[in-house]
Design a protein around this motif. Structure first.
Motif, PDB file in Angstrom:
ATOM      1  N   ALA A 167      63.353  77.560  92.980  1.00  8.36           N
ATOM      2  CA  ALA A 167      64.414  76.795  92.109  1.00  8.36           C
ATOM      3  C   ALA A 167      63.504  76.029  91.120  1.00  8.36           C
ATOM      4  CB  ALA A 167      65.010  75.948  92.925  1.00  8.36           C
ATOM      5  N   VAL A 168      62.301  75.762  91.534  1.00  2.93           N
ATOM      6  CA  VAL A 168      61.271  75.105  90.524  1.00  2.93           C
ATOM      7  C   VAL A 168      60.838  76.200  89.591  1.00  2.93           C
ATOM      8  CG1 VAL A 168      58.994  73.971  90.193  1.00  2.93           C
ATOM      9  CG2 VAL A 168      60.371  73.383  92.075  1.00  2.93           C
ATOM     10  N   VAL A 169      60.474  77.274  90.044  1.00  2.00           N
ATOM     11  CA  VAL A 169      60.003  78.374  89.113  1.00  2.00           C
ATOM     12  C   VAL A 169      61.176  78.561  88.071  1.00  2.00           C
ATOM     13  CG1 VAL A 169      59.269  80.599  88.840  1.00  2.00           C
ATOM     14  CG2 VAL A 169      58.339  79.080  90.731  1.00  2.00           C
ATOM     15  N   GLU A 170      62.468  78.788  88.500  1.00  2.00           N
ATOM     16  CA  GLU A 170      63.599  79.303  87.816  1.00  2.00           C
ATOM     17  C   GLU A 170      63.951  78.118  86.673  1.00  2.00           C
ATOM     18  OE1 GLU A 170      66.647  80.349  90.358  1.00  2.00           O
ATOM     19  OE2 GLU A 170      65.715  82.272  90.708  1.00  2.00           O
ATOM     20  N   SER A 171      63.551  76.852  87.019  1.00  2.00           N
ATOM     21  CA  SER A 171      63.621  75.589  86.290  1.00  2.00           C
ATOM     22  C   SER A 171      62.609  75.520  85.127  1.00  2.00           C
ATOM     23  CB  SER A 171      63.474  74.330  87.014  1.00  2.00           C
ATOM     24  OG  SER A 171      64.368  74.349  88.014  1.00  2.00           O
ATOM     25  N   PHE A 172      61.506  76.332  85.386  1.00  2.00           N
ATOM     26  CA  PHE A 172      60.689  76.394  84.209  1.00  2.00           C
ATOM     27  C   PHE A 172      61.260  77.301  83.090  1.00  2.00           C
ATOM     28  CE2 PHE A 172      57.217  79.000  81.951  1.00  2.00           C
ATOM     29  CZ  PHE A 172      56.269  77.996  81.891  1.00  2.00           C
ATOM     30  N   TYR A 173      62.013  78.085  83.430  1.00  2.00           N
ATOM     31  CA  TYR A 173      62.692  79.024  82.260  1.00  2.00           C
ATOM     32  C   TYR A 173      63.906  78.354  81.611  1.00  2.00           C
ATOM     33  CZ  TYR A 173      59.455  82.231  84.116  1.00  2.00           C
ATOM     34  OH  TYR A 173      58.256  82.785  84.232  1.00  2.00           O
ATOM     35  N   ASN A 193      52.889  81.148  97.936  1.00  2.00           N
ATOM     36  CA  ASN A 193      53.275  80.264  96.970  1.00  2.00           C
ATOM     37  C   ASN A 193      53.084  80.764  95.667  1.00  2.00           C
ATOM     38  OD1 ASN A 193      50.550  80.301  96.993  1.00  2.00           O
ATOM     39  ND2 ASN A 193      50.371  77.890  96.463  1.00  2.00           N
ATOM     40  N   ARG A 194      53.078  82.209  95.185  1.00  2.00           N
ATOM     41  CA  ARG A 194      53.000  82.501  93.998  1.00  2.00           C
ATOM     42  C   ARG A 194      54.140  83.482  93.864  1.00  2.00           C
ATOM     43  NH1 ARG A 194      47.239  84.937  92.841  1.00  2.00           N
ATOM     44  NH2 ARG A 194      48.002  84.366  90.725  1.00  2.00           N
ATOM     45  N   PHE A 195      54.830  83.240  92.624  1.00  2.00           N
ATOM     46  CA  PHE A 195      55.973  83.890  92.162  1.00  2.00           C
ATOM     47  C   PHE A 195      55.748  84.684  90.930  1.00  2.00           C
ATOM     48  CE2 PHE A 195      57.057  80.194  94.547  1.00  2.00           C
ATOM     49  CZ  PHE A 195      58.115  80.539  95.011  1.00  2.00           C
ATOM     50  N   VAL A 196      55.914  85.977  90.744  1.00  2.00           N
ATOM     51  CA  VAL A 196      55.707  86.913  89.607  1.00  2.00           C
ATOM     52  C   VAL A 196      57.211  86.967  88.987  1.00  2.00           C
ATOM     53  CG1 VAL A 196      55.132  89.216  88.867  1.00  2.00           C
ATOM     54  CG2 VAL A 196      54.106  88.159  90.826  1.00  2.00           C
ATOM     55  N   VAL A 197      57.534  86.595  87.620  1.00  2.47           N
ATOM     56  CA  VAL A 197      58.541  86.695  87.202  1.00  2.47           C
ATOM     57  C   VAL A 197      58.737  87.434  86.069  1.00  2.47           C
ATOM     58  CG1 VAL A 197      60.299  85.148  85.881  1.00  2.47           C
ATOM     59  CG2 VAL A 197      59.034  84.119  87.965  1.00  2.47           C
ATOM     60  N   ARG A 198      59.634  88.513  86.125  1.00  3.36           N
ATOM     61  CA  ARG A 198      60.018  89.321  84.791  1.00  3.36           C
ATOM     62  C   ARG A 198      61.044  88.488  83.986  1.00  3.36           C
ATOM     63  NH1 ARG A 198      63.730  92.970  84.172  1.00  3.36           N
ATOM     64  NH2 ARG A 198      64.145  93.172  86.183  1.00  3.36           N
ATOM     65  N   ILE A 248      53.046  84.713  86.189  1.00  7.34           N
ATOM     66  CA  ILE A 248      52.668  84.646  87.518  1.00  7.34           C
ATOM     67  C   ILE A 248      52.578  83.094  87.720  1.00  7.34           C
ATOM     68  CG2 ILE A 248      50.988  84.855  89.440  1.00  7.34           C
ATOM     69  CD1 ILE A 248      50.108  87.764  87.681  1.00  7.34           C
ATOM     70  N   HIS A 249      53.279  82.445  88.610  1.00  8.49           N
ATOM     71  CA  HIS A 249      53.143  81.088  88.771  1.00  8.49           C
ATOM     72  C   HIS A 249      52.691  80.534  90.125  1.00  8.49           C
ATOM     73  CE1 HIS A 249      55.601  80.336  85.203  1.00  8.49           C
ATOM     74  NE2 HIS A 249      56.380  81.281  85.590  1.00  8.49           N
ATOM     75  N   THR A 250      51.621  79.443  90.190  1.00  8.24           N
ATOM     76  CA  THR A 250      51.587  79.210  91.525  1.00  8.24           C
ATOM     77  C   THR A 250      52.134  77.822  91.804  1.00  8.24           C
ATOM     78  OG1 THR A 250      49.480  80.330  91.293  1.00  8.24           O
ATOM     79  CG2 THR A 250      49.532  78.719  93.158  1.00  8.24           C
ATOM     80  N   VAL A 251      52.834  77.518  92.864  1.00 12.89           N
ATOM     81  CA  VAL A 251      53.687  76.339  93.110  1.00 12.89           C
ATOM     82  C   VAL A 251      53.037  75.648  94.404  1.00 12.89           C
ATOM     83  CG1 VAL A 251      55.706  75.380  93.693  1.00 12.89           C
ATOM     84  CG2 VAL A 251      55.700  77.460  92.315  1.00 12.89           C
ATOM     85  N   GLU A 252      52.629  74.392  94.279  1.00 15.28           N
ATOM     86  CA  GLU A 252      52.294  73.459  95.463  1.00 15.28           C
ATOM     87  C   GLU A 252      52.931  72.255  95.289  1.00 15.28           C
ATOM     88  OE1 GLU A 252      47.895  73.043  94.768  1.00 15.28           O
ATOM     89  OE2 GLU A 252      47.640  75.344  95.267  1.00 15.28           O
ATOM     90  N   ILE A 286      54.784  73.516  89.961  1.00 12.98           N
ATOM     91  CA  ILE A 286      54.053  74.688  89.359  1.00 12.98           C
ATOM     92  C   ILE A 286      52.641  74.112  88.934  1.00 12.98           C
ATOM     93  CG2 ILE A 286      53.742  76.493  87.669  1.00 12.98           C
ATOM     94  CD1 ILE A 286      56.607  76.675  87.360  1.00 12.98           C
ATOM     95  N   VAL A 287      51.536  74.389  89.372  1.00 14.03           N
ATOM     96  CA  VAL A 287      50.244  74.253  89.106  1.00 14.03           C
ATOM     97  C   VAL A 287      49.465  75.032  88.280  1.00 14.03           C
ATOM     98  CG1 VAL A 287      50.050  72.692  91.100  1.00 14.03           C
ATOM     99  CG2 VAL A 287      49.329  75.129  91.191  1.00 14.03           C
ATOM    100  N   LYS A 288      49.853  76.107  88.075  1.00 15.19           N
ATOM    101  CA  LYS A 288      49.169  77.139  87.282  1.00 15.19           C
ATOM    102  C   LYS A 288      50.209  78.365  87.132  1.00 15.19           C
ATOM    103  CE  LYS A 288      44.797  77.930  88.477  1.00 15.19           C
ATOM    104  NZ  LYS A 288      43.501  78.459  89.256  1.00 15.19           N
ATOM    105  N   SER A 289      50.025  78.661  85.657  1.00 18.07           N
ATOM    106  CA  SER A 289      50.558  79.878  85.101  1.00 18.07           C
ATOM    107  C   SER A 289      49.909  80.812  84.349  1.00 18.07           C
ATOM    108  CB  SER A 289      51.820  79.367  84.268  1.00 18.07           C
ATOM    109  OG  SER A 289      52.758  78.392  85.132  1.00 18.07           O
ATOM    110  N   TYR A 290      49.915  82.078  84.582  1.00 22.29           N
ATOM    111  CA  TYR A 290      49.630  83.062  83.673  1.00 22.29           C
ATOM    112  C   TYR A 290      50.664  83.818  83.145  1.00 22.29           C
ATOM    113  CZ  TYR A 290      45.044  82.478  86.479  1.00 22.29           C
ATOM    114  OH  TYR A 290      44.007  82.082  87.129  1.00 22.29           O
ATOM    115  N   HIS A 291      50.495  84.097  81.795  1.00 22.45           N
ATOM    116  CA  HIS A 291      51.855  84.774  81.147  1.00 22.45           C
ATOM    117  C   HIS A 291      51.371  85.941  80.022  1.00 22.45           C
ATOM    118  CE1 HIS A 291      50.988  82.175  77.654  1.00 22.45           C
ATOM    119  NE2 HIS A 291      50.425  81.182  78.641  1.00 22.45           N
TER     120      HIS A 291
END
Length: 161
Positions: free
Chosen positions: A29-35, A101-106, A134-138, A142-147
Motif C-alpha cells: 500500500a505504501v508503494v502504491e501510494s507513491f504513484y 521488502n523489494r517491489f518491482v512496479v510496472r 524498484i522500491h525498497t521498503v523499510e 520507501i527508502v530507495k527507488s530505482y526508476h
C-alpha cells in the motif's frame, strides 16, 4: 500434551504468517501510494506531507548510472515543477512483483502538457508511457527507488510521430 504442543506451535506459526502478510500488504500500500499520492499528486498543496507518509527521511532516487541520487528535497521540487507543466499527470500501477521488502512496479503515466515539456511546445497532444521501478521498503516507508521511464516515447507522441 503432545497434541497441545503441536496445536500451540501451529497457532503460533499461523499468527507469525498473518503478521508477515499484514506487513507485506501495508508495504505494498505504501508503494502504491507513491504513484497515487506523489506522482499523480503533483499539484496537491499538501505534497510535502504526502511525501512524509510515503518516503523515509533518507530516501534516495536513482534514475541512471553516472547520476547522483536524488534526495527528497530535490524530488519535491521536481514534482512541483512537473505539476505546473503537466497538471493532469496520472501515474497508474499496472503490475507489482514483490520479493521480501523489494517491489518491482510496472507503471503507466499519461498527461497533456500545458507548457513546453521535454523540449516540445504544448499542442494539446497527450502522452502515455511505461515505467519500471524498484522500491525498497523499510519500516513502512520507501527508502530507495530505482526508476526508468520511456520519455523518448513521450517526446514522439507529443511531436505527433
Amino acid at each position: 500434551m503432545k497434541k497441545f504442543y503441536l496445536a500451540t506451535t501451529f497457532a503460533f506459526m499461523a499468527l507469525l504468517s498473518s503478521v508477515g502478510a499484514a506487513h507485506a500488504a501495508d508495504d505494498r500500500a505504501v508503494v502504491e501510494s507513491f504513484y497515487k499520492l506523489l506522482l499523480s499528486g503533483t499539484t496537491s498543496p499538501d505534497l510535502q506531507e504526502r511525501m512524509n507518509d510515503v518516503l523515509s527521511p533518507a530516501w534516495e532516487s536513482y534514475g541512471g548510472y553516472g547520476q547522483p541520487a536524488k534526495t527528497r528535497a530535490q524530488f519535491l521540487a521536481q514534482l512541483q515543477g512537473t505539476g505546473t507543466v503537466v497538471p493532469n499527470l496520472v501515474w497508474k500501477v499496472e503490475e507489482v512483483l514483490q520479493e521480501g521488502n523489494r517491489f518491482v512496479v510496472r507503471g503507466r503515466a499519461t498527461a497533456t502538457p500545458v507548457r513546453p515539456f521535454l523540449g516540445v511546445e504544448p499542442s494539446n497532444r497527450s502522452f502515455e508511457i511505461m515505467s519500471i521501478d524498484i522500491h525498497t521498503v523499510e519500516n513502512h516507508k520507501i527508502v530507495k527507488s530505482y526508476h526508468v521511464e520511456d520519455w523518448h516515447a513521450a517526446i514522439e507522441q507529443l511531436q505527433g510521430k
